[in-house]
Design an enzyme around this catalytic site. Structure first.
Site, PDB file in Angstrom:
ATOM      1  N   GLU A  71       0.817  -1.220   0.000  1.00  0.00           N
ATOM      2  CA  GLU A  71       0.000   0.000   0.000  1.00  0.00           C
ATOM      3  C   GLU A  71       0.846   1.264   0.000  1.00  0.00           C
ATOM      4  OE1 GLU A  71      -2.748   0.448   3.273  1.00  0.00           O
ATOM      5  OE2 GLU A  71      -3.691   2.178   2.300  1.00  0.00           O
ATOM      6  N   ASP A  89      -0.663  -5.145   2.942  1.00  0.00           N
ATOM      7  CA  ASP A  89      -1.087  -3.939   3.651  1.00  0.00           C
ATOM      8  C   ASP A  89      -0.442  -3.976   5.021  1.00  0.00           C
ATOM      9  OD1 ASP A  89      -4.285  -2.217   4.073  1.00  0.00           O
ATOM     10  OD2 ASP A  89      -2.277  -1.787   4.869  1.00  0.00           O
ATOM     11  N   ILE A  91      -0.497  -1.997   7.707  1.00  0.00           N
ATOM     12  CA  ILE A  91      -1.496  -1.822   8.768  1.00  0.00           C
ATOM     13  C   ILE A  91      -2.843  -1.620   8.088  1.00  0.00           C
ATOM     14  CG2 ILE A  91      -2.282  -0.535  10.775  1.00  0.00           C
ATOM     15  CD1 ILE A  91       0.540   0.432  11.259  1.00  0.00           C
ATOM     16  N   ASP A  92      -3.677  -2.643   8.128  1.00  0.00           N
ATOM     17  CA  ASP A  92      -5.030  -2.486   7.595  1.00  0.00           C
ATOM     18  C   ASP A  92      -5.928  -2.154   8.786  1.00  0.00           C
ATOM     19  OD1 ASP A  92      -6.817  -2.467   5.440  1.00  0.00           O
ATOM     20  OD2 ASP A  92      -7.639  -4.366   6.093  1.00  0.00           O
ATOM     21  N   THR A  94      -5.816   1.512   9.563  1.00  0.00           N
ATOM     22  CA  THR A  94      -4.965   2.625  10.020  1.00  0.00           C
ATOM     23  C   THR A  94      -5.748   3.651  10.826  1.00  0.00           C
ATOM     24  OG1 THR A  94      -3.448   2.366   8.152  1.00  0.00           O
ATOM     25  CG2 THR A  94      -3.464   4.493   9.241  1.00  0.00           C
ATOM     26  N   ASP A 235      -5.781  -4.756   0.495  1.00  0.00           N
ATOM     27  CA  ASP A 235      -6.763  -4.905   1.581  1.00  0.00           C
ATOM     28  C   ASP A 235      -7.414  -6.286   1.576  1.00  0.00           C
ATOM     29  OD1 ASP A 235      -7.696  -1.577   0.743  1.00  0.00           O
ATOM     30  OD2 ASP A 235      -6.689  -2.152   2.609  1.00  0.00           O
TER      31      ASP A 235
HETATM   32  C1  LIP Z   1      -8.776   0.587   4.953  1.00  0.00           C
HETATM   33  C2  LIP Z   1      -9.609  -0.563   4.440  1.00  0.00           C
HETATM   34  C3  LIP Z   1     -11.093  -0.295   4.619  1.00  0.00           C
HETATM   35  C4  LIP Z   1     -11.475   0.990   3.914  1.00  0.00           C
HETATM   36  C5  LIP Z   1     -10.652   2.151   4.439  1.00  0.00           C
HETATM   37  C6  LIP Z   1      -9.154   1.890   4.310  1.00  0.00           C
HETATM   38  P1  LIP Z   1      -6.210   1.033   5.465  1.00  0.00           P
HETATM   39  O1  LIP Z   1      -7.420   0.288   4.675  1.00  0.00           O
HETATM   40  O2  LIP Z   1      -9.262  -1.724   5.123  1.00  0.00           O
HETATM   41  O3  LIP Z   1     -11.843  -1.355   4.100  1.00  0.00           O
HETATM   42  O4  LIP Z   1     -12.844   1.240   4.114  1.00  0.00           O
HETATM   43  O5  LIP Z   1     -10.968   3.317   3.706  1.00  0.00           O
HETATM   44  O6  LIP Z   1      -8.824   1.842   2.943  1.00  0.00           O
HETATM   45  O7  LIP Z   1      -6.121   2.395   4.841  1.00  0.00           O
HETATM   46  O8  LIP Z   1      -6.550   1.085   6.897  1.00  0.00           O
HETATM   47  O9  LIP Z   1      -5.004   0.211   5.151  1.00  0.00           O
END
Ligand code: LIP
Length: 297
Positions: A71, A89, A91-92, A94, A235
């Protein structure tokens, strides 16, 4: 490329996931530097970047012939190729991380010929690991070192009996205006509304704040479906493999798409069940109606 040892790659990804977990837990979100990308809610932190740097360094050393899609280093317009690729990713979730809300994960996927074949998702706040290798099942490990539980968690998953009996994961995402946003919020409203008013009357809607954790919960059978448009291959890649190995299906987020690409950016995940999957997808698409999300840019 010679026959790959997917088990060995999986085992390395688990070690990387736990290392990333230590990095995430040792950071104090209140003290870290943050920036934004698309807008004020599309947040990136120095920890996201540090974790991705650790991951790419370890994996490029162990598997120099693999491509890497992460990412924080993604170049807009790059497509996922057929070659073995780590899809990461760091940190998914964030936004949860920045707010010290204890629900985020690292998502480590491997795609070959654009198909997710390994998935490793680790939530360090709950010491919860989800893993899968194509054709070898999906597992959840509650505490590091404990015995993995096969997914779905139910030994005899209940049939899916339509949206009126479903717990559905959704996300607000970072696009907060325009036609995609209007369609999404209209669908959210219809999902929750009574049948008498034309709604689907779902049991409820949940947002874990992480696509990967939403998909992992669907794979585990803790939620029945997850619908999102606007998230990315990193993601969903790991969760996709875990979901499929747990008997789930990944349909497209727009009506009629039964075979979405990993970098499609519009997804509908449905849990494993002895019956009712196809019907639930079609009912969900009926709620969307003639609408269609567009994330082609
Ligand atoms: C997140 C995604 C989530 C989406 C957020 C963001 P991140 O990823 O997991 O589904 O709704 O907008 O993209 O930015 O925390 O890696």
């Amino acid at each position: 490329m010679a026959d790959l040892n997917l088990q060995a790659i999986h085992d390395e990804l688990v070690l990387v996931a736990y290392e990333a977990g230590r990095m995430i837990l040792s950071a104090n979100p209140a003290d870290i530097g943050t920036g934004t990308k698309l807008n004020s809610v599309d947040i990136v932190t120095e920890v996201d970047q540090a974790v991705e740097k650790m991951v790419s360094s370890r994996l490029s050393t162990a598997y120099p012939e693999f491509s890497f899609m992460g990412e924080e280093t993604y170049k807009p317009g790059t497509k996922l190729g057929p070659e073995p690729t780590f899809v990461v990713d760091p940190i998914d979730g964030t936004t949860n991380f920045v707010h010290s809300f204890p629900n985020a994960c690292i998502s480590l996927g491997v795609a070959i010929n654009r198909e997710p074949v390994i998935g490793v998702i680790y939530n360090p706040y709950q010491d919860l690991l989800f893993t899968a290798i194509k054709s070898h099942g999906a597992y959840m490990t509650r505490i590091k070192g404990s015995t993995p539980q096969k997914l779905p968690l139910a030994t005899s998953p209940r049939p899916l009996e339509g949206l009126a009996n479903a717990l559905v994961a959704i996300e607000w995402g970072s696009n907060r205006d325009g036609p995609n946003y209007e369609l999404k919020t209209e669908v959210f409203k219809k999902l929750a509304a009574t049948k008498e008013t034309g709604g689907a009357m779902v049991h409820s809607l949940r947002s874990l704040g992480s696509a990967a954790l939403n998909i992992a919960a669907v794979a585990a059978g803790q939620m029945d479906a997850y619908w999102e448009g606007g998230c990315w291959a990193w993601d969903v890649c790991a969760g996709w493999c875990i979901l499929k190995e747990a008997g789930g299906i990944m349909a497209g987020g727009n009506p009629g798409q039964w075979d979405p690409a990993v970098d499609e950016r519009k997804y509908l995940a449905v849990r494993g069940a002895p019956s009712g999957q196809k019907e639930l997808v079609e009912e969900f698409w009926g709620v969307i109606g003639n609408g269609a999300m567009d994330y082609s840019v």
